[in-house]
Write an enzyme that holds these catalytic residues in place. Structure first.
Site, PDB file in Angstrom:
ATOM      1  N   CYS A  26      64.431  63.152  77.370  1.00  0.00           N
ATOM      2  CA  CYS A  26      63.427  63.175  76.287  1.00  0.00           C
ATOM      3  C   CYS A  26      64.087  62.944  74.926  1.00  0.00           C
ATOM      4  O   CYS A  26      64.905  63.751  74.483  1.00  0.00           O
ATOM      5  CB  CYS A  26      62.719  64.526  76.327  1.00  0.00           C
ATOM      6  SG  CYS A  26      61.697  64.902  74.899  1.00  0.00           S
ATOM      7  N   CYS A  84      63.449  65.658  72.313  1.00  0.00           N
ATOM      8  CA  CYS A  84      64.195  66.864  72.713  1.00  0.00           C
ATOM      9  C   CYS A  84      65.649  66.750  72.270  1.00  0.00           C
ATOM     10  O   CYS A  84      66.230  67.714  71.760  1.00  0.00           O
ATOM     11  CB  CYS A  84      64.139  67.057  74.226  1.00  0.00           C
ATOM     12  SG  CYS A  84      62.478  67.268  74.896  1.00  0.00           S
TER      13      CYS A  84
END
Length: 154
Positions: free
Chosen positions: A77, A80
């Site tokens: 991600c 993230c």
């Protein structure tokens, strides 16, 4: 023979706990010591340090002694990965005041489901008293600091 098996199991559990929390110190009671680091959390640590969702408890009861943030993330991600360094900085800045955990949703699917992590990153703010609050999506450091100061440490 049972004593040998129990001892081997305890040693293995200790090694597993150390390997899964990126070296964060775990006391003999199983509680995580706040080291100013982001602590990788698995299901067992969550049950021991945050909330035992397997019990038939009617209401949320946080087990920790300091407010906490749980960062639900995945290695693949982009947002993230963008917020991970911010979480590390905040863990150092707020060492001794809050605990920051990270949960890999690909490895800890049960915890991801517990928080309905259908989109990540997902940040769960856990005050000492009261219900946890969630924040979806990436944010800048100032936004995280404001949430910590105004919600967790008020």
């Amino acid at each position: 023979m049972k004593k040998v098996i129990v001892m081997v199991a305890l040693v293995m559990m200790g090694m597993f706990a150390y390997a899964t929390n990126d070296g964060a110190k775990v006391s003999q009671t199983g509680k995580v010591a706040n080291s100013g680091e982001v602590i990788a959390m698995n299901k067992a640590m969550f049950i021991n340090n945050v909330f035992d969702f397997q019990q038939k408890a009617a209401a949320w009861k946080y087990k920790g002694t300091k407010p906490a943030i749980i960062d639900l993330y995945a290695d693949w991600c982009g947002p993230c990965r963008q917020t991970a360094p911010i979480m590390k900085e905040l863990a150092k800045e707020y060492a001794g005041k809050i605990v920051i955990y990270k949960v890999n949703v690909d490895k800890e699917k049960e915890l991801a489901a517990l928080f309905n992590a259908t989109s990540i990153p997902l940040f769960v703010y856990i005050p000492l008293n009261g219900e946890p609050q969630m924040m979806r999506g990436a944010a800048d450091k100032a936004t995280f600091k404001r949430a910590i100061d105004e919600f967790l440490l008020k």
